[in-house]
Scaffold this active site. Structure first.
Site: not given
Ligand code: UDX
Length: 428
Positions: A11, A30, A121, A155, A249-250, A252, A257, A260
Site C-alpha cells: 500500500v 521504511d 487496515t 493487487e 465478485f461472483l 466461483a 486467497g 487482505c
Molecule cells: C482485496 C480487496 O479487493 C481490496 O479492496 C483490498 O484493499 C485488499 O483486498 P486483493 O486481495 O488484491 O484485494 O484481491 P481481489 O482481487 O479482491 O481478490 C481476492 C481473492 O478473491 C482472490 O483470491 C480471487 O481469486 C478471489 N475471488 C475474487 C474469487 O474467488 N471470486 C471472485 O469473484 C472474485
C-alpha cells in the site's frame, strides 16, 4: 503537498508513487534499511504491473524519494500516511505494534502542524489510539490532526485502482484535516465521502467482509450446482444482472486467497467479538472458504482415485493473476499428504513458491512441461496464458487426460469434445 508515507510495503509504495505522480513531493519511509537501499538503486521489492515505471519516472523528476530516517522525513512533511503492516496475531486480531511505534516516532519528530493519516487496515478505535499516543509523546504540544483514509486497491491493478477509485473515504475530526485531504484527492475526480474516523475505519472492514461474503456465497451455490447438475456460471450471470446484487465478485472457484481478505475477515470477527457481537455470518464465510480446497481435492480423487504415486500438475500458484503472491500452497499440501507427486508452473510466482514449497514440488518451465506424464491437471489460477493453451498438445503429454478447472476458465463442452475428463467448480 509535502508528504511522508511510512511503510514501503504494498500500500505504501503504491500510495507514495501515485501521490508523487499527481505532483506532490513524497518521501517513502521504511525502517528496513536494506529495502530502502534497494529502492534507491531502482529495485522494486514487489511485483505490480506499472509500479516500477511509475517509481522510476517520479524519482527521475524529483518528486519521489526513499529514506529510512523517519525523523527527518516527518519534519519535512505536512501530511504523513501510515501504511505499515497490521499482521494477524494467533487469535486473528490485528497486531498494532507497528502502528503504535510509528505514531510515537512521528510525535517525537514533530515541530510544526502535521496531519497523520492511517491508511493501513486497522480496527475501529485505532485512530483514537494513534491520537492518544501522539499526545503522550508530544511534550511541545505541536498541533496535529489524525484522519482515517482506508485504501481499497487490489493487487495486480493497484495503480489503476488508486488513480480511479470508486470512492475516497475520509474520516476526520477537524475542518483543516478535511480540507487538506480533499485538496490532495481533488485530481482523482472521484466521489469523496467525508465521515467520522470510526465510520471510516469500519467502512474498510465492512467492504472487505462483504466482498468475501459474495465469494463464499457463490462458492456455496457452486457446491449445490455440482450436486444438482446446474451451471454456476449461468446462475451467477442470472443473479448478477440484478443491480441490487451486482455482477462483480461472483466467480466461483477455490475460494479467496491473498493477504487482505483472510486477514481482514479474521480481524473483523475479533473486533465484533470484542465489542460483544457474534458476527456469525462472517465465521461461515471463513468456513466455506477453507472448505473449497477440499472440494477441489475431492474432485481430483473422483477422477483419478487414489493419489498415492499419481502425478498432479498445478497450473498457477499465485492467489490471482498478475501477482506473485502465492496461494496454492494449501491445496498442494493436501495433495502431497495424500502421496501425490506435484508438477507446477506459474508465470510470476515461481521464485516465491520455490522458497516455500521447495523440494515437495517439481517446478516446470511452462504449462506443457507441467503436463508431462500427469494423471491430472488442476487450474488453480486464471492466468490468461492458461486460457489460451493448446489443449490437444497438453493431452498428448499427459498420462491421463483429466482437467480439474478450479477457476472455471474452460468451456466444459469444448474440453470434453477434445477427449478430456473435465470437472469445473459447479459446472455440468
Ligand atoms: C482485496 C480487496 O479487493 C481490496 O479492496 C483490498 O484493499 C485488499 O483486498 P486483493 O486481495 O488484491 O484485494 O484481491 P481481489 O482481487 O479482491 O481478490 C481476492 C481473492 O478473491 C482472490 O483470491 C480471487 O481469486 C478471489 N475471488 C475474487 C474469487 O474467488 N471470486 C471472485 O469473484 C472474485
Amino acid at each position: 503537498m509535502k508528504i511522508s508515507v511510512i511503510g514501503a510495503g504494498y500500500v505504501g509504495l503504491v500510495t507514495g508513487s501515485c501521490f508523487a505522480d499527481l505532483g506532490n513531493d513524497v518521501i517513502c519511509v521504511d525502517n528496513d534499511a536494506s529495502k530502502i537501499k534497494k529502492l534507491k538503486s531502482g529495485k522494486i521489492p514487489i511485483y505490480e504491473p506499472g509500479l516500477e515505471e511509475l517509481i522510476k519516472l517520479n524519482v527521475k523528476e524529483g518528486r519521489l524519494s526513499f529514506s529510512s530516517d523517519i525523523k527527518n522525513s516527518v519534519s519535512r512533511s505536512e501530511v504523513i500516511f501510515i501504511c505499515v503492516g497490521t499482521p494477524p496475531k494467533n487469535n486473528g486480531e490485528a497486531d498494532l505494534t507497528f502502528i503504535e511505534g510509528v505514531s510515537r516516532d512521528i510525535a517525537l519528530s514533530m515541530s510544526s502542524y502535521k496531519l497523520i493519516v492511517e491508511k493501513s487496515t486497522v480496527p475501529v478505535n485505532t485512530g483514537e489510539w494513534v491520537e492518544r499516543t501522539i499526545k503522550v509523546h508530544n511534550p511541545r504540544n505541536v498541533k496535529f490532526d489524525v484522519a482515517s483514509n482506508p485504501e481499497f486497491l487490489r493487487e495486480g491493478s493497484a495503480i489503476k485502482d488508486f488513480m480511479n477509485p470508486d470512492r475516497v473515504i475520509i474520516g476526520v475530526k477537524s475542518k483543516k484535516a478535511k480540507d487538506i485531504l480533499i485538496e490532495l484527492y481533488r485530481p482523482l475526480k472521484s466521489e469523496i465521502i467525508i465521515t467520522d474516523i470510526k465510520s471510516a475505519e469500519l467502512i474498510k472492514h465492512a467492504a472487505n467482509s462483504f466482498l468475501a461474503m459474495k465469494i463464499s456465497f457463490i462458492n456455496s451455490i457452486s457446491n449445490v450446482c455440482d450436486r444438482l447438475g446446474a451451471d454456476v456460471n449461468e446462475v451467477s450471470r442470472g443473479i448478477g444482472l440484478d443491480r441490487r446484487i451486482g455482477k462483480d465478485f461472483l466467480n466461483a472457484g477455490i475460494g479467496f486467497g491473498g493477504f487482505c481478505f483472510p486477514k481482514d475477515l479474521g480481524a473483523f470477527i475479533r473486533i465484533s467479538e470484542k465489542c460483544g457481537y457474534d458476527f456469525g455470518i462472517l465465521k461461515e464465510v471463513q468456513r466455506v472458504n477453507d472448505m473449497q480446497k477440499s472440494v477441489l481435492v475431492k474432485k481430483v480423487e473422483e477422477m483419478i482415485w487414489n493419489l498415492q504415486d499419481k502425478t498432479v500438475g498445478v497450473l498457477g500458484l499465485s492467489f490471482k493473476p498478475d501477482t506473485d503472491d502465492i496461494r496454492a500452497i494449501g491445496i498442494i499440501s493436501i495433495l502431497v499428504k495424500e502421496g501425490a507427486r506435484i508438477r507446477a508452473y506459474d508465470p510470476a510466482a515461481m521464485v516465491k513458491a520455490k522458497g516455500v514449497l521447495g523440494a515437495r514440488v517439481k517446478f516446470c518451465k511452462d504449462a506443457y512441461d507441467v503436463a508431462k506424464n500427469c494423471d491430472c491437471i488442476i487450474v488453480a489460477t486464471e492466468w490468461n496464458e492458461f486460457k489460451e493453451l493448446d489443449l490437444k498438445k497438453m493431452k498428448k503429454l499427459m498420462r491421463q487426460p483429466v482437467i480439474i478447472d478450479g477457476r472455471n476458465i474452460y468451456d466444459p463442452e469444448t474440453v470434453k469434445l477434445l477427449g478430456f475428463k473435465y470437472s469445473g467448480m459447479g459446472r455440468r
